[in-house]
Each structure stands twice: as C-alpha cells, then as structure tokens.
Design a protein around this motif. Sequence first.
Motif, PDB file in Angstrom:
ATOM      1  N   PHE A 118       0.870  -1.190   0.000  1.00  0.00           N
ATOM      2  CA  PHE A 118       0.000   0.000   0.000  1.00  0.00           C
ATOM      3  C   PHE A 118       0.897   1.227   0.000  1.00  0.00           C
ATOM      4  O   PHE A 118       2.104   1.125   0.225  1.00  0.00           O
ATOM      5  N   SER A 119       0.302   2.362  -0.272  1.00  0.00           N
ATOM      6  CA  SER A 119       1.089   3.590  -0.348  1.00  0.00           C
ATOM      7  C   SER A 119       1.139   4.247   1.035  1.00  0.00           C
ATOM      8  O   SER A 119       0.189   4.918   1.456  1.00  0.00           O
ATOM      9  N   ALA A 120       2.282   4.042   1.722  1.00  0.00           N
ATOM     10  CA  ALA A 120       2.392   4.527   3.111  1.00  0.00           C
ATOM     11  C   ALA A 120       2.348   6.052   3.179  1.00  0.00           C
ATOM     12  O   ALA A 120       1.933   6.625   4.205  1.00  0.00           O
ATOM     13  N   GLU A 171       0.357   7.962   1.901  1.00  0.00           N
ATOM     14  CA  GLU A 171      -1.008   8.503   1.983  1.00  0.00           C
ATOM     15  C   GLU A 171      -1.487   8.642   3.431  1.00  0.00           C
ATOM     16  O   GLU A 171      -2.510   9.257   3.693  1.00  0.00           O
ATOM     17  N   PHE A 218      -9.954   9.609   2.380  1.00  0.00           N
ATOM     18  CA  PHE A 218      -8.982   8.710   3.017  1.00  0.00           C
ATOM     19  C   PHE A 218      -9.647   7.558   3.769  1.00  0.00           C
ATOM     20  O   PHE A 218      -9.219   6.411   3.674  1.00  0.00           O
ATOM     21  N   GLU A 267      -8.920   2.978  -0.757  1.00  0.00           N
ATOM     22  CA  GLU A 267      -8.416   1.594  -0.705  1.00  0.00           C
ATOM     23  C   GLU A 267      -7.127   1.440   0.099  1.00  0.00           C
ATOM     24  O   GLU A 267      -6.819   0.345   0.583  1.00  0.00           O
ATOM     25  N   THR A 268      -6.388   2.531   0.322  1.00  0.00           N
ATOM     26  CA  THR A 268      -5.087   2.418   0.989  1.00  0.00           C
ATOM     27  C   THR A 268      -5.215   1.844   2.399  1.00  0.00           C
ATOM     28  O   THR A 268      -4.488   0.946   2.809  1.00  0.00           O
ATOM     29  N   ARG A 269      -6.136   2.405   3.129  1.00  0.00           N
ATOM     30  CA  ARG A 269      -6.329   2.005   4.523  1.00  0.00           C
ATOM     31  C   ARG A 269      -6.714   0.506   4.593  1.00  0.00           C
ATOM     32  O   ARG A 269      -6.199  -0.240   5.427  1.00  0.00           O
ATOM     33  N   LYS A 327      -6.014  -1.833   2.483  1.00  0.00           N
ATOM     34  CA  LYS A 327      -4.883  -2.702   2.158  1.00  0.00           C
ATOM     35  C   LYS A 327      -3.930  -2.832   3.337  1.00  0.00           C
ATOM     36  O   LYS A 327      -3.352  -3.891   3.577  1.00  0.00           O
ATOM     37  N   ALA A 328      -3.750  -1.727   4.065  1.00  0.00           N
ATOM     38  CA  ALA A 328      -2.782  -1.727   5.174  1.00  0.00           C
ATOM     39  C   ALA A 328      -3.249  -2.594   6.344  1.00  0.00           C
ATOM     40  O   ALA A 328      -2.458  -2.910   7.244  1.00  0.00           O
TER      41      ALA A 328
END
Length: 538
Positions: free
Chosen positions: A364-366, A368, A487, A491-493, A495-496
């Motif tokens: 994931f994109s940390a 963000e 946020f 999707e970032t959250r 995935k993390a």
Amino acid sequence: MRLTRREILKTFLGAPFALAACREQSPPARFPEGEVVGQNATLGHILREGRTFEVPADNWKTVKAAIVGGGIAGLSAGWKLKKAGLEDFVLLELEKDVGGTSMSGIGQPVSYPWGAHYLPVPFQENTELIELLDEMQLTEGRSENGDVVIKEQYLCREPEERVFYKGRWYEGLYLHAGENEDDKRQFAEFQNQIDHWVNWRDASGRRAFVVPSANCSRDTEVTELDKISFAEWLRQNNFTSERLRWYCDYACRDDYGLKLEQTSAWAGLFYFCSRVKESGDESQPFITFPEGNGRYVNHMSGRVRDKIFKSHVVVSIVQNDTNVDVVCLANNELRGFRCEKLIYASPIFTAPYVIRGFNEAAPFSASEFQHNAWFVANLFLKDRPKPRFPRDFPLAWDNVLYESPSLGYVNATHQKGIDHGSTIWTYYYPMCHEENSRTKLFNYEWRDLADVCLTDLVRAHPDIYDLCERVDIMRWGHAMISPRPGFIWGETREKALKPFRNIHFAHTDLSGIALFEEAFYHGLRAAEEISTAETRRR
Ligand SMILES: Cc1cc2nc3c(=O)[nH]c(=O)nc-3n(C[C@H](O)[C@H](O)[C@H](O)COP(=O)(O)OP(=O)(O)OC[C@H]3O[C@@H](n4cnc5c(N)ncnc54)[C@H](O)[C@@H]3O)c2cc1C
C-alpha cells in the motif's frame, strides 16, 4: 531568517490579534521558565540516511514476537498477547517512556497529560475495552440494560466545558449567548441531522457511525459522505450560521487537528454521532484523570513491564524466509531481535523507512497516511486566575477560546476536585492554519511557543504572567492521522489492514482517526492474528 514577535503571533493567532497584542499589552514584568520536552527528533535523520546496520553476533535475542512502538496500540497488543498466554515477546519503544501521544508527566499537585486526556464511556458491545476498564477497577458493575457503570469519581465532573467570547466565559462549547432566531433554527436542524444518523441502520443492522470504526456500516449512503468535506456538507444542508460553523470547525480541530474544509464529512459526522447511543441522548460521558489517558498507559505497561525495552529505536526490519530480524539502536549500541511475527505499532508512514524491501513489494502507499502537527504546552500555575467578573462562569475541565485558533486548555486538578491553589493547565494548539506546519513547528524555539500560548491566554486571564511559574512545551510533529476527504473509505487504509508477510500493522492510523479506542482495537486485532496463528500451529 528569524521572524519578529509580531510575525510569529500573526502566524499563530491571526493578524488583528497580533497587532493588538504588540500594541496594547505592555511587556510582562516576568516571563516564566520552561523548556521543550520529549520526542526524540534524531529518529527521522537516522532512518532517512538508509544506513545498513551490522549487529554483533552476540547481541541477538530470539523471541516469538516483537512489537514496535509503545503507544496505546503497541501496549494493547502486549496486554492482549499476555492475556492469551503468549509470553515470549518484546516491546520496543524509541522514547525513554512509553505512551506515544497518550503519554503524561508527573507533577505537583497532580500529574498531567501531554496528549490524549479522555475516553468516552464505551457502549456495551465494546466488550474488550470494558474488560480493560474492569481490570483497572474503574467500573462498578452493569446497569439493568447491560451498560457498563463507571465509578462516579472517574466521570468528568461539572462544570465540564466553558467558552470565552468577547470578554466573558459561557457554559458549554456551543455559544448560545447572543444567538438569533436563525441560529436557533439551524442548531435545532443540525441536531435533527445528528439524530437521523444516530438512528440510521443498514440492511444488516449496522450503525452508520460507531466506535471502533471497523464496526461502521459500509453502505454507500454513508461512505459517500467521505467524498466531500464537512464544510461542503454544511453548505449542502444550508447550515450557514457562524456559530454553528464555528462549533463544527472546533470539533474538527479538536479531534482531527484539521479545519472544516480539510475534514471528510464522514469524519465530521462520526465525531457527533459515534458516541450517542440513541437519538435524543447526550454523547456518552467522559472518563478522565488528571494525567489523562496516561492512566491507561501506566496500567497496560505495568502488565507487560518485563517485555518493554525503552530507548530502543527500531532502525531496520528484515523479513527472511521464516523469521523477521529487527535491529534497534539502543544508546549507540546495535541490538538485534529475531522473531517469528512482528506487530508494527508505529505510525504507518514510517514503514518504508524501517521495513527493508517495503517499497519494492509496496502492499500500500504509506505516504497517503498523512499527519498534522500540534504543540502542547503545560503551564504550571501557583494559583488560579481571578475571575474577570464576580459572576463569570467558573473554571471548567475544558476551557475554550472562541476567537482563538488554539483549543484552549484542560485543567488537570479539576477531576480531583482541587479547586484552589496551584494547578497545571494543558494548552493545545493544532497547526492546521499553516502549510508545511511540521517543518515550521520545529523551527520555533521554546520562547516563541510559550509566548504564543501566554499571549493567547492573557486575553481571558490578565494575571496569567503573575501566576504562571513554568511553561513546558511538547512539539508533536506527527500528532494525528488526518481524515481528509477520500482517506477513510479509500483503498489504501483497507490494504494496510492486511499483514505484509509476517508483519502485522497496528496503529490508530489504520482507522484514519486518532482515538484511544481505535488504537486499542488495532492492537488487539494484530495480537489476535498472531496468537490465533500460534494456537493453530500448536
Ligand atoms: C495532542 C493530542 C491530543 C489527543 N487527545 C486525545 C483524547 O483526548 N482522546 C483520545 O482518544 N485520543 C486523543 N488523541 C489521539 C491518541 O493519542 C491516539 O489515538 C493514540 O494514543 C494513538 O496510539 P498509537 O499507539 O496508535 O500511536 P502513537 O501514540 O503514535 O504511538 C506510536 C509509538 O511508536 C513509537 N515509535 C515510532 N517509531 C518507532 C521506532 N522506529 N522504533 C520504536 N518505537 C517507535 C513512538 O515513539 C510511539 O510511542 C490525541 C492525540 C494528540 C496528539
């Protein structure tokens, strides 16, 4: 280039106020002592250098699990592992004390917070949090309908809040004094909207907003709210009343360190709805202590004391075929911990700097996970300021200045019922008014920030300079995760939340909201993931 006093005050308190303060206030006869405390500022440099670290062969220890970070999430994970009977773990914390943004200080006449200072009474469904409160002996059983009953002495005592406006203090946070008919109508309509969302349930009976946020509905009717700002939501609903907008803006600054325009509408409504049990009810009462949430830190760290390694900066994490190698810098010495599973309970944006190979595999994109900066000041007063008027509203627990970008201050002796003599006030300032606020915050010196805080407070307390003996300052560079539009339900959250090989993430960041309950939830979740895998293996 060094800024002038007027420029600094203008940056923090606004131009008109800075001008007036520099013109009208004569320089104080005495300025209190104090210093900048806490937060190990060297970590960023060490990590950005991308060095390789060679641990001497005899400085390795093998454990089943390691927890990186001793904030609420890391401590909760440790608390849970121990309860699950998994004893073979270490908790590594870079600072000389655990607690992270919930840490507290020891003082006279009472201890005081450096960050988090309250927890609303959990709903009965939040059984594990209630288990912690039971264990801490804060409860006295359950009501007839099964709600937890908190001992009276831990529930925030009256008067809880007051607001300072044009020279006077008024009860509560919403400014009723001077409101016109339209303000009243809009405030009532706003309450109707809150009631609507408190009552709302999706097809499977989930609430729109509840703590922990993992239990909130994922219905698009609710998640769509994350696509717009809270300011936009107010506009769409024709909420134009200045005091109502102030009230909502205050909520965003208070819980998220963001302005109305910067906050997701979902997060704005979460603030107002998630702790209200049924429409028409008040928000759940607050549990508080002089040292704020430091009380939970002390309790949970006490349970896992033998597992904690303080002043251990984790500088590298390497995932091998079966193990995870964790390297720490502890007093200029390199130490290694070889473990099977790792709980990463540090701010998520740091993952690529610490976990080797993270960027190459990038789950994931940390970047963000964005935080805002705050400064917190503790003021040590030898006595209470005199009221400005004989019948002014008295000192409360939370004291807010309507015309200031700060959040005002919390009075540490309040909960102890000590209403005379010396006290400690914790002053909160979210840096949401500035771009690059983190870099700028660390360029200000102690005197600059102490001056901001005292100049802000002297408007309400003309005798503050005579009474304040000391001001200590904590600069929080990465204070709270920012729930900006998009946020929370992006999707970032999501995935993390999944483990990265043997590394399980646990931090309040993963909720997109910085709250005790969220950090606690993620700590427990990560610990469960590990202990379940361990039980299966056995
Ligand atoms: C000013 C302020 C006021 C707040 N008020 C409230 C409140 O009243 N109520 C509430 O519920 N919440 C409040 N919060 C939010 C609350 O503090 C957090 O939600 C919660 O404490 C977060 O815990 P955490 O463990 O997830 O993260 P953190 O507190 O960020 O803890 C992370 C820990 O990891 C450590 N760490 C980082 N990197 C490394 C490394 N490389 N090696 C080793 N250790 C590392 C850090 O030192 C820290 O101890 C407040 C926050 C702030 C900043």
